[in-house]
Design a protein around this motif. Structure first.
Motif, PDB file in Angstrom:
ATOM      1  N   MET A  27       0.073  21.393  73.671  1.00 49.56           N
ATOM      2  CA  MET A  27       0.701  22.407  74.515  1.00 49.56           C
ATOM      3  C   MET A  27       2.172  22.594  74.157  1.00 49.56           C
ATOM      4  O   MET A  27       2.699  23.709  74.227  1.00 49.56           O
ATOM      5  CB  MET A  27       0.533  22.038  75.979  1.00 49.56           C
ATOM      6  CG  MET A  27      -0.907  22.146  76.478  1.00 49.56           C
ATOM      7  SD  MET A  27      -1.607  23.822  76.304  1.00 49.56           S
ATOM      8  CE  MET A  27      -0.625  24.715  77.533  1.00 49.56           C
ATOM      9  N   TRP A  47      -6.242  26.049  68.245  1.00 51.87           N
ATOM     10  CA  TRP A  47      -7.320  26.636  69.028  1.00 51.87           C
ATOM     11  C   TRP A  47      -8.679  26.207  68.479  1.00 51.87           C
ATOM     12  O   TRP A  47      -8.840  25.952  67.285  1.00 51.87           O
ATOM     13  CB  TRP A  47      -7.221  28.160  69.017  1.00 51.87           C
ATOM     14  CG  TRP A  47      -6.267  28.707  70.037  1.00 51.87           C
ATOM     15  CD1 TRP A  47      -4.905  28.679  69.988  1.00 51.87           C
ATOM     16  CD2 TRP A  47      -6.596  29.366  71.267  1.00 51.87           C
ATOM     17  NE1 TRP A  47      -4.355  29.278  71.096  1.00 51.87           N
ATOM     18  CE2 TRP A  47      -5.381  29.724  71.894  1.00 51.87           C
ATOM     19  CE3 TRP A  47      -7.793  29.714  71.890  1.00 51.87           C
ATOM     20  CZ2 TRP A  47      -5.331  30.381  73.119  1.00 51.87           C
ATOM     21  CZ3 TRP A  47      -7.754  30.383  73.102  1.00 51.87           C
ATOM     22  CH2 TRP A  47      -6.535  30.708  73.710  1.00 51.87           C
ATOM     23  N   TYR A 134      -0.138  27.281  83.752  1.00 52.33           N
ATOM     24  CA  TYR A 134      -1.187  27.248  82.746  1.00 52.33           C
ATOM     25  C   TYR A 134      -2.367  26.446  83.293  1.00 52.33           C
ATOM     26  O   TYR A 134      -2.176  25.369  83.868  1.00 52.33           O
ATOM     27  CB  TYR A 134      -0.707  26.564  81.468  1.00 52.33           C
ATOM     28  CG  TYR A 134       0.341  27.327  80.706  1.00 52.33           C
ATOM     29  CD1 TYR A 134      -0.010  28.368  79.851  1.00 52.33           C
ATOM     30  CD2 TYR A 134       1.690  26.996  80.815  1.00 52.33           C
ATOM     31  CE1 TYR A 134       0.947  29.068  79.143  1.00 52.33           C
ATOM     32  CE2 TYR A 134       2.655  27.690  80.107  1.00 52.33           C
ATOM     33  CZ  TYR A 134       2.281  28.720  79.273  1.00 52.33           C
ATOM     34  OH  TYR A 134       3.235  29.410  78.575  1.00 52.33           O
ATOM     35  N   VAL A 136      -5.895  25.096  81.539  1.00 54.84           N
ATOM     36  CA  VAL A 136      -6.425  25.027  80.174  1.00 54.84           C
ATOM     37  C   VAL A 136      -7.608  24.068  80.105  1.00 54.84           C
ATOM     38  O   VAL A 136      -7.577  22.975  80.673  1.00 54.84           O
ATOM     39  CB  VAL A 136      -5.338  24.549  79.182  1.00 54.84           C
ATOM     40  CG1 VAL A 136      -5.795  24.760  77.746  1.00 54.84           C
ATOM     41  CG2 VAL A 136      -4.014  25.254  79.436  1.00 54.84           C
ATOM     42  N   ILE A 147      -7.522  23.880  71.976  1.00 61.87           N
ATOM     43  CA  ILE A 147      -7.567  24.750  73.151  1.00 61.87           C
ATOM     44  C   ILE A 147      -8.880  25.519  73.135  1.00 61.87           C
ATOM     45  O   ILE A 147      -9.239  26.140  72.129  1.00 61.87           O
ATOM     46  CB  ILE A 147      -6.375  25.726  73.154  1.00 61.87           C
ATOM     47  CG1 ILE A 147      -5.060  24.948  73.313  1.00 61.87           C
ATOM     48  CG2 ILE A 147      -6.517  26.763  74.262  1.00 61.87           C
ATOM     49  CD1 ILE A 147      -3.818  25.816  73.145  1.00 61.87           C
ATOM     50  N   LEU A 150      -7.763  29.263  77.855  1.00 61.86           N
ATOM     51  CA  LEU A 150      -6.359  29.262  78.285  1.00 61.86           C
ATOM     52  C   LEU A 150      -6.131  30.405  79.255  1.00 61.86           C
ATOM     53  O   LEU A 150      -6.307  31.576  78.913  1.00 61.86           O
ATOM     54  CB  LEU A 150      -5.438  29.407  77.067  1.00 61.86           C
ATOM     55  CG  LEU A 150      -3.935  29.587  77.346  1.00 61.86           C
ATOM     56  CD1 LEU A 150      -3.372  28.408  78.136  1.00 61.86           C
ATOM     57  CD2 LEU A 150      -3.166  29.767  76.045  1.00 61.86           C
TER      58      LEU A 150
END
Length: 205
Positions: A27, A47, A134, A136, A147, A150
């Protein structure tokens, strides 16, 4: 309890601590890359490669496929690296990270105080305070956390010289209406699921 059981439990605890630290770093890396306008590196490096990823930024709707995220967030980025007058910093505070029992997925939430300065056509850049949160989901892929989903939620966005109460009741013309999807970086795959900024007439959710 046998010594082998003790060692196994200790190794699991160490792994969970390492997982949490790695998610912190992911992050943090995203915050730095976003500030630099390097959405290409963000998608490539941190990602998930699955095509069921989801990115829902505030009032823009949600992109629900990796291909559409790349098309809009990367190729359609209106403020890429090298944009004159751009300054964006979304910091990260108050993290809560939970690792699933199988160690393959995780959830995290953060509060994000920040500021933004965006170039505008025909005038000087516009400076704002921008606070949000956020939410996530993460997946472990080939031993590395990525990720997966998100969701960026607005707490408030207000011009530098105007407080958030005034902005909520007298919104500047150049800011989009609250809750209305934005197509500035390409049409989203679906509309806004939830994003409710501060307003003095309602309780926070």
């Amino acid at each position: 309890m046998s010594s082998s059981t003790d060692i196994s439990a200790l190794l699991r605890r160490i792994m969970r601590l390492e997982d949490i630290q790695e998610i912190h770093n992911i992050m943090g890396r995203r915050a730095y890359l976003h500030s630099a306008g390097r959405h290409d590196r963000e998608i490539e490096e941190i990602w998930s490669t699955r095509d069921d990823v989801v990115f829902e930024p505030e009032d823009m709707g949600a992109w629900t496929k990796l291909s559409s995220i790349k098309k809009s967030y990367v190729n359609g980025n209106p403020f890429p690296s090298g944009t004159k007058g751009l300054m964006v910093e979304h910091t990260l505070t108050t993290p809560v990270i939970e690792i699933a029992e199988d160690g393959q997925t995780a959830k995290g939430v953060w509060v994000s105080p920040g500021h933004e300065t965006f170039p505008v056509t025909g005038g000087p850049p516009k400076a704002h305070w921008s606070w949000g949160r956020y939410a996530v989901d993460f997946r472990k892929e080939d031993g590395k956390w990525k990720i997966w989903h998100l969701h960026v939620l607005t707490t408030f966005r207000t011009p530098f010289g105007q407080d958030w109460v005034e902005t909520a009741t007298k919104r500047p013309d150049y800011l989009p209406e609250e809750g209305q999807p934005q197509d500035s970086i390409g049409a989203a795959d679906r509309g806004v699921s939830f994003n409710e900024a501060y307003h003095p007439d309602r309780a926070p959710k």
